[in-house]
Design an enzyme around this catalytic site. Structure first.
Site, short mmCIF file in Angstrom:
data_model
loop_
_atom_site.label_atom_id
_atom_site.label_comp_id
_atom_site.label_asym_id
_atom_site.label_seq_id
_atom_site.Cartn_x
_atom_site.Cartn_y
_atom_site.Cartn_z
N SER A 145 23.26 4.10 -63.82
CA SER A 145 22.53 2.92 -63.68
C SER A 145 20.98 3.45 -63.46
CB SER A 145 22.89 1.88 -62.96
OG SER A 145 21.87 0.94 -62.55
N TYR A 159 25.54 -1.81 -54.64
CA TYR A 159 25.64 -1.33 -56.09
C TYR A 159 24.95 0.03 -56.24
CZ TYR A 159 25.53 -1.25 -61.34
OH TYR A 159 25.37 -1.01 -62.36
#
Length: 250
Positions: A145, A159
């Protein structure tokens, strides 16, 4: 449709829909037979497998496996090999996030475990299982990501940590498996238009503002980067992170 991956078998985790489904369809379009895993949405997984077979003529199999379950992850890799005959490409796509995660002071231990188990531990375990089967010329492609590199807002600490670990995993695996002629790389998407995070969702305007393109990625744009790394042209590319984030981290 191309023939770059004819004779190859790919396993794409978490591929019942969204980015994973787009990756599975693209690899099949390039000639690979494809196994996909899913956690709970059997209907969507079956529809994706049927679409692969119909649109590309390639073999496809859907396998239920929770990426947080170590035994299920290993079993899914072994089943893919058993049903499709071999394994050449592993795409670690399975991942979870919650756009409403609380600040670090308020996040529960259970949520921390959930995110790390699926996003990080699951990828490690799938790579561990796949390494026993991958031949010379094999590929592991980890989906990270843009938040693993740069975090522009609060609420994403856990995250982001889980995805930053994917970069370290990619680099380490490239050293472990390089002597066997296996490449390991990462694709790091930005905001992508999926059911999990739709472009018309409540937080979309802020996310789009982070990119000079002022839009979300299409799942097929992420799949295109994966297809390159899976192809013969990427045989000398390993330990690398390709950002497909619309310039968010420029």
């Amino acid at each position: 449709m191309s023939e770059k991956l004819n004779g190859k078998v790919a396993l794409v985790t978490g591929a019942s829909r969204g980015i994973g489904a787009a990756i599975a369809l693209r690899l099949a379009g390039d000639g690979a037979d494809v196994a996909i895993t899913y956690q709970s949405n059997e209907e969507a997984a079956r529809e994706t497998a049927e679409r692969i077979a119909k649109d590309t003529g390639r073999r496809a199999v859907a396998i239920q496996a929770d990426a947080a379950d170590a035994e299920a992850v290993t079993a899914s890799v072994d089943r893919a090999v058993r049903e499709l005959g071999r394994l050449d490409i592993l795409v670690n796509n399975a991942g979870v996030n919650d756009m409403n995660l609380p600040n670090i002071a308020d996040i529960s231990v259970e949520t921390v475990d959930w995110i790390l188990d699926v996003n990080t531990r699951g990828s490690i375990l799938a790579a561990r299982a796949a390494a026993k089967h991958l031949p010379e010329g094999g590929r592991i492609i980890n989906i990270g990501s843009c938040l693993g590199e740069h975090v522009p807002a609060a609420g994403f600490a856990t995250y982001a940590a889980s995805k930053a670990a994917i970069t370290g995993l990619t680099k380490g695996l490239s050293r472990d498996l390089g002597p066997r002629g296996i490449t390991v790389n990462e694709v790091a998407p930005g905001s992508t238009d999926t059911d999990m995070n739709p472009e018309d969702g409540p937080a979309s305007q802020y996310q789009k503002s982070l990119s000079p393109f002022d839009r979300f990625a299409k799942p097929e744009e992420i799949a295109a980067a994966v297809a390159y790394l899976a192809s013969p042209e990427a045989g000398f590319t390993t330990g690398t992170r390709i950002g497909v984030d619309g310039g968010v981290n420029a």
